[in-house]
Design a protein around this motif. Structure first.
Motif, mmCIF file in Angstrom:
data_model
loop_
_atom_site.group_PDB
_atom_site.id
_atom_site.type_symbol
_atom_site.label_atom_id
_atom_site.label_comp_id
_atom_site.label_asym_id
_atom_site.label_seq_id
_atom_site.Cartn_x
_atom_site.Cartn_y
_atom_site.Cartn_z
ATOM 1 N N TRP A 176 -5.054 54.887 51.091
ATOM 2 C CA TRP A 176 -4.022 55.350 50.167
ATOM 3 C C TRP A 176 -2.983 56.121 50.971
ATOM 4 C CZ3 TRP A 176 -3.464 54.112 45.113
ATOM 5 C CH2 TRP A 176 -4.569 53.622 44.416
ATOM 6 N N THR A 208 -15.324 57.913 55.157
ATOM 7 C CA THR A 208 -14.061 58.226 54.499
ATOM 8 C C THR A 208 -13.259 59.183 55.373
ATOM 9 O OG1 THR A 208 -15.112 60.037 53.274
ATOM 10 C CG2 THR A 208 -14.964 57.904 52.159
ATOM 11 N N TYR A 236 -9.581 61.781 55.311
ATOM 12 C CA TYR A 236 -8.618 62.438 54.452
ATOM 13 C C TYR A 236 -7.560 63.166 55.269
ATOM 14 C CZ TYR A 236 -12.077 61.685 50.781
ATOM 15 O OH TYR A 236 -12.959 61.112 49.903
ATOM 16 N N PHE A 277 -9.109 65.622 46.858
ATOM 17 C CA PHE A 277 -9.074 64.185 46.562
ATOM 18 C C PHE A 277 -10.349 63.531 47.075
ATOM 19 C CE2 PHE A 277 -4.144 63.506 46.644
ATOM 20 C CZ PHE A 277 -4.010 64.559 45.746
ATOM 21 N N ILE A 332 -11.815 59.532 47.765
ATOM 22 C CA ILE A 332 -11.624 58.083 47.768
ATOM 23 C C ILE A 332 -12.981 57.411 47.628
ATOM 24 C CG2 ILE A 332 -11.716 57.893 50.299
ATOM 25 C CD1 ILE A 332 -9.608 55.658 50.092
ATOM 26 N N LEU A 336 -8.862 56.583 43.857
ATOM 27 C CA LEU A 336 -8.507 57.874 44.415
ATOM 28 C C LEU A 336 -8.571 58.890 43.272
ATOM 29 C CD1 LEU A 336 -7.575 59.306 47.034
ATOM 30 C CD2 LEU A 336 -5.240 59.146 46.138
ATOM 31 N N TYR A 345 2.370 56.621 45.088
ATOM 32 C CA TYR A 345 1.128 56.388 45.819
ATOM 33 C C TYR A 345 0.915 54.885 45.986
ATOM 34 C CZ TYR A 345 -0.190 61.265 45.600
ATOM 35 O OH TYR A 345 -0.233 62.629 45.778
ATOM 36 N N CYS A 404 -1.662 51.824 47.643
ATOM 37 C CA CYS A 404 -2.908 51.423 48.273
ATOM 38 C C CYS A 404 -2.597 50.333 49.300
ATOM 39 C CB CYS A 404 -3.932 50.931 47.264
ATOM 40 S SG CYS A 404 -3.423 49.523 46.246
#
Length: 125
Positions: free
Chosen positions: A35, A57, A59, A67, A69, A80, A93, A95
């Motif tokens: 994202w 993951t 971030y 947040f 994901i 998200l 936003y 993807c």
């Protein structure tokens, strides 16, 4: 692969939203997913990414702890979950899908081969 992002909207600061990205056209598990977001007048920036298996993951520091994901390979979707939203989270936003590879830099837009159309998130203070 075609990507369709949804779930954006207007929310007050401190609120939550859940974005979804539906994929079609290729084997979804062939892709690592990310994202990104872009605010008016700013560069597109990395938000979060998830490994094809869901096992890893990543971030951006600005969203870490707020947040989350996730993905569902059976449903060909990535999500998200956004909580404790701030006005600075206001952006479109997107993807994106990246082909699986042994080395991956999830925060680089150039790593991603396919992009969705974007969904607007507006956080009012």
């Amino acid at each position: 692969v075609q990507l369709q992002a949804s779930g954006g909207g207007l929310v007050q600061a401190g609120g939550s939203l859940r974005l979804s990205c539906a994929a079609s056209g290729r084997t979804f598990s062939s892709f690592d997913m990310g994202w990104f977001r872009q605010a008016p007048g700013k560069e597109r920036e990395f938000v979060a990414a998830i490994y094809w298996s869901g096992g890893y993951t990543y971030y951006a520091d600005s969203v870490k702890g707020r947040f989350t994901i996730s993905r569902d390979n059976a449903e060909n979707a990535v999500y998200l979950q956004m909580s404790s939203l701030k006005s600075e989270d206001t952006a479109v936003y997107y993807c994106a899908a990246a082909y699986r590879r042994s080395s991956w830099y999830p925060d680089r837009p150039s790593e991603y081969a396919y992009w969705g159309q974007g969904t607007q998130v507006t956080v009012s203070s």
